[in-house]
Design an enzyme around this catalytic site. Structure first.
Site, mmCIF file in Angstrom:
data_model
loop_
_atom_site.group_PDB
_atom_site.id
_atom_site.type_symbol
_atom_site.label_atom_id
_atom_site.label_comp_id
_atom_site.label_asym_id
_atom_site.label_seq_id
_atom_site.Cartn_x
_atom_site.Cartn_y
_atom_site.Cartn_z
ATOM 1 N N HIS A 179 32.623 49.969 34.417
ATOM 2 C CA HIS A 179 33.822 49.142 34.597
ATOM 3 C C HIS A 179 35.107 49.921 34.893
ATOM 4 C CE1 HIS A 179 34.529 50.484 30.456
ATOM 5 N NE2 HIS A 179 35.804 50.224 30.687
ATOM 6 N N ASP A 185 43.566 54.232 23.982
ATOM 7 C CA ASP A 185 44.249 54.660 25.207
ATOM 8 C C ASP A 185 44.465 53.560 26.232
ATOM 9 O OD1 ASP A 185 41.681 54.189 26.025
ATOM 10 O OD2 ASP A 185 41.105 56.296 26.096
ATOM 11 N N GLU A 223 41.842 56.921 16.634
ATOM 12 C CA GLU A 223 41.112 57.572 17.740
ATOM 13 C C GLU A 223 42.075 58.482 18.518
ATOM 14 O OE1 GLU A 223 38.995 55.995 21.516
ATOM 15 O OE2 GLU A 223 37.544 55.631 19.940
ATOM 16 N N ARG A 275 38.451 51.846 36.008
ATOM 17 C CA ARG A 275 39.299 51.722 37.202
ATOM 18 C C ARG A 275 39.083 52.860 38.179
ATOM 19 N NH1 ARG A 275 44.021 47.970 36.847
ATOM 20 N NH2 ARG A 275 43.630 46.878 34.912
HETATM 21 C C1 UD1 Z 1 40.788 47.883 30.003
HETATM 22 C C2 UD1 Z 1 41.376 49.240 29.641
HETATM 23 C C3 UD1 Z 1 40.281 50.301 29.627
HETATM 24 C C4 UD1 Z 1 39.101 49.888 28.769
HETATM 25 C C5 UD1 Z 1 38.634 48.506 29.178
HETATM 26 C C6 UD1 Z 1 37.568 48.047 28.220
HETATM 27 C C7 UD1 Z 1 43.659 49.625 30.427
HETATM 28 C C8 UD1 Z 1 44.500 50.176 31.508
HETATM 29 N N1 UD1 Z 1 42.338 49.646 30.636
HETATM 30 O O1 UD1 Z 1 40.348 47.975 31.333
HETATM 31 O O2 UD1 Z 1 40.809 51.505 29.113
HETATM 32 O O3 UD1 Z 1 38.050 50.800 28.960
HETATM 33 O O4 UD1 Z 1 39.731 47.590 29.115
HETATM 34 O O5 UD1 Z 1 36.790 47.026 28.727
HETATM 35 O O6 UD1 Z 1 44.178 49.195 29.445
HETATM 36 N N2 UD1 Z 1 38.962 39.944 32.331
HETATM 37 C C9 UD1 Z 1 38.643 38.632 32.027
HETATM 38 N N3 UD1 Z 1 38.337 38.336 30.717
HETATM 39 C C10 UD1 Z 1 38.323 39.260 29.735
HETATM 40 C C11 UD1 Z 1 38.641 40.605 30.051
HETATM 41 C C12 UD1 Z 1 38.975 40.918 31.358
HETATM 42 O O7 UD1 Z 1 38.628 37.774 32.876
HETATM 43 O O8 UD1 Z 1 38.025 38.925 28.581
HETATM 44 C C13 UD1 Z 1 39.307 40.291 33.726
HETATM 45 C C14 UD1 Z 1 40.694 39.811 34.137
HETATM 46 O O9 UD1 Z 1 40.657 39.377 35.480
HETATM 47 C C15 UD1 Z 1 41.532 41.096 34.028
HETATM 48 C C16 UD1 Z 1 40.510 42.121 34.474
HETATM 49 O O10 UD1 Z 1 39.287 41.696 33.890
HETATM 50 O O11 UD1 Z 1 42.674 41.056 34.853
HETATM 51 C C17 UD1 Z 1 40.795 43.548 34.111
HETATM 52 O O12 UD1 Z 1 41.169 43.679 32.745
HETATM 53 P P1 UD1 Z 1 42.137 44.896 32.295
HETATM 54 O O13 UD1 Z 1 42.350 44.826 30.828
HETATM 55 O O14 UD1 Z 1 43.312 44.911 33.169
HETATM 56 O O15 UD1 Z 1 41.314 46.178 32.692
HETATM 57 P P2 UD1 Z 1 39.924 46.734 32.213
HETATM 58 O O16 UD1 Z 1 39.248 47.308 33.382
HETATM 59 O O17 UD1 Z 1 39.228 45.718 31.399
HETATM 60 N N1 UDP Z 2 30.232 46.140 24.533
HETATM 61 C C1 UDP Z 2 29.889 44.850 24.167
HETATM 62 N N2 UDP Z 2 29.353 44.026 25.115
HETATM 63 C C2 UDP Z 2 29.158 44.412 26.390
HETATM 64 C C3 UDP Z 2 29.547 45.737 26.755
HETATM 65 C C4 UDP Z 2 30.092 46.576 25.813
HETATM 66 O O1 UDP Z 2 30.031 44.461 23.015
HETATM 67 O O2 UDP Z 2 28.658 43.612 27.190
HETATM 68 C C5 UDP Z 2 30.810 47.037 23.517
HETATM 69 C C6 UDP Z 2 30.152 48.383 23.377
HETATM 70 O O3 UDP Z 2 29.050 48.346 22.489
HETATM 71 C C7 UDP Z 2 31.292 49.242 22.859
HETATM 72 C C8 UDP Z 2 32.502 48.646 23.533
HETATM 73 O O4 UDP Z 2 32.133 47.325 23.911
HETATM 74 O O5 UDP Z 2 31.468 49.099 21.465
HETATM 75 C C9 UDP Z 2 32.892 49.463 24.720
HETATM 76 O O6 UDP Z 2 33.786 48.732 25.490
HETATM 77 P P1 UDP Z 2 34.043 49.048 27.013
HETATM 78 O O7 UDP Z 2 32.866 49.707 27.596
HETATM 79 O O8 UDP Z 2 34.513 47.764 27.611
HETATM 80 O O9 UDP Z 2 35.307 50.009 26.952
HETATM 81 P P2 UDP Z 2 35.490 51.589 26.727
HETATM 82 O O10 UDP Z 2 34.774 51.972 25.482
HETATM 83 O O11 UDP Z 2 34.958 52.260 27.944
HETATM 84 O O12 UDP Z 2 36.959 51.735 26.641
#
Ligand code: UD1
Ligand code: UDP
Length: 388
Positions: free
Chosen positions: A210, A98, A120, A212
């Site tokens: 984490h 999603d 999923e 939003r």
């Molecule tokens: C995204 C997904 C969310 C998922 C989450 C998993 C959307 C809208 N949201 O949210 O569904 O639960 O990923 O973690 O698709 N950043 C880094 N390095 C990284 C990753 C992220 O610096 O490796 C920082 C960047 O500044 C980036 C911000 O995190 O802009 C947010 O990342 P983004 O993918 O926009 O949103 P998530 O909250 O991670």
């Molecule tokens: N995870 C990880 N390292 C971390 C935090 C989470 O490997 O420091 C793994 C966790 O075990 C799970 C997945 O990341 O498999 C979940 O990702 P996240 O919580 O970022 O996203 P969500 O599942 O809420 O979309």
């Protein structure tokens, strides 16, 4: 006949963890040509997963920007995936879950009339603002997809209510496949503090947060509750691998810095995370993936959200919705830390989300869809209480 080209498209950490085992399974099937495209909506957190699974993408759009907006992710993914699809011309595109990558990947494939498989599929809260924007992303992908791989019966029933019954397969969640490969008895962590903790005599609370919709006030409440828990229970060690989002980093450090038993650490590699979860006492999280993994490992979970699209473990009694208000979160955690029978009631292993064979079923279903196999896969039996 030439091989059927199946392209997995993903971009964030959880998609990678749940798609990597599937991409590897597809690459072992003689009738299929497995291609992998990453949008890199996440960069470091994605690369860590690719490294652990030894997966090398064929295409990498490298789109991530600090503090990226939903529109920028979606538009960059849409344009980037369009080019990749024009070049590779897959017979099927697979997206997961999603995220913005999921939605844009499915839409790009639809625009080129390439069939889409949704891994999923069928998770719903029926609240379009929570989780935001994920609930709408998965609904829109559900409307586009031709094949729907549902982890659970609940997910399949959700799709049936939307009149989606064709091309639906009950497979279990691929995260349980991933979990099977990572948890081991003797594990050495790369983070020094994780090797120093006494997991037998201390109560380790594993925290992630984490989402939003939790930015701002809800996160402030959650962080305050976590600090109070650490203060009230001297036997606890709170371990919080903090997501790299600057918004999350700022909130976590603002509220939780400077406490001797709250460990704010960098995001963990997935094998480190799974092994930490296997050794902890309690999980407090707003993550989707952790809600699926922790029950399989027999760890109680308090969900730091108002709702969940994963009601199966709530029904099984191992997960409780704690909400996003300070007081109820503090009280629920206090009970689990002070009342052994309350803890024991929640701490039993259940696997409603999978049996470790989801990738096999999905690959079988794809082969069947393309006429490479005479029978569809046997559906996932819905899970039992057996250990992994
Ligand atoms: C995204 C997904 C969310 C998922 C989450 C998993 C959307 C809208 N949201 O949210 O569904 O639960 O990923 O973690 O698709 N950043 C880094 N390095 C990284 C990753 C992220 O610096 O490796 C920082 C960047 O500044 C980036 C911000 O995190 O802009 C947010 O990342 P983004 O993918 O926009 O949103 P998530 O909250 O991670
Ligand atoms: N995870 C990880 N390292 C971390 C935090 C989470 O490997 O420091 C793994 C966790 O075990 C799970 C997945 O990341 O498999 C979940 O990702 P996240 O919580 O970022 O996203 P969500 O599942 O809420 O979309």
């Amino acid at each position: 006949m030439s091989n059927i080209k199946v392209m997995t498209i993903f971009g964030t950490r959880p998609e990678a963890i749940k798609m990597a085992p599937l991409a590897l399974e597809l690459s072992c099937r003689p009738g299929l040509e497995a291609l992998c495209c990453v949008t890199a909506q996440h960069r470091e957190m994605l690369d860590s997963v690719l490294h652990i699974f030894g997966l090398k993408p064929d295409f990498d759009l490298n789109i991530m920007q600090p503090r990226q907006t939903l529109s920028s992710i979606t538009s960059k993914c849409l344009l980037g995936v369009e080019e990749v699809l024009e070049q590779a011309r897959p017979d099927l595109v697979l997206v997961h879950g999603d995220t913005s990558t999921t939605f844009a990947g499915a839409l790009a494939a639809f625009y080129q009339k390439i069939p889409v498989g949704h891994v999923e599929a069928g998770l719903r809260t029926y609240d379009k603002w929570s989780p935001f924007p994920e609930e709408m992303n998965r609904k829109m992908v559900g409307a586009i997809a031709d094949l729907h791989f549902c982890p659970t019966v609940t997910n399949r029933d959700n799709l049936a209510r939307e009149n989606i019954a064709k091309g639906v397969f009950l497979t279990g969640n691929t995260v349980i496949d991933a979990l099977r490969t990572t948890v081991v008895k003797d594990f050495t962590f790369s983070e020094k503090v994780l090797n120093e903790i006494d997991y037998v005599n201390r109560k380790v609370v594993l925290v992630t947060c984490h989402r939003r919709e939790n930015y701002g006030q809800p996160m402030a409440h959650i962080m305050n509750a976590l600090r109070r828990i650490a203060d009230a229970f001297p036997e606890t060690e709170l371990v919080y691998p903090v997501h790299l989002s600057p918004v999350v980093q700022e909130a976590a450090h603002q509220y939780l810095d400077g406490h001797p038993r709250i460990h704010l650490i960098a995001p963990l590699a997935v094998d480190e995370m799974h092994n930490l979860m296997a050794r902890c006492y309690l999980v407090m999280t707003d993550s989707g993936g952790l809600q699926e993994e922790a029950p399989a490992l027999g760890k109680p979970v308090l969900v730091l959200r108002r709702e969940t699209e994963r009601p199966e473990a709530v029904r099984a009694g191992t997960v409780k919705l704690a909400g996003v208000e300070e007081e109820p979160i503090f009280l629920l955690a206090s009970r689990l830390l002070s009342d052994q029978s309350a803890y024991d009631q929640m701490a039993h292993a259940v696997n409603p989300y999978g049996d470790g064979r989801a990738c096999q079923r999905i690959a079988d279903a794809i082969e069947w869809h393309f006429g490479l196999r005479s029978q569809p896969p046997e559906p996932f039996d819905g899970g039992t209480a057996r250990e992994l």
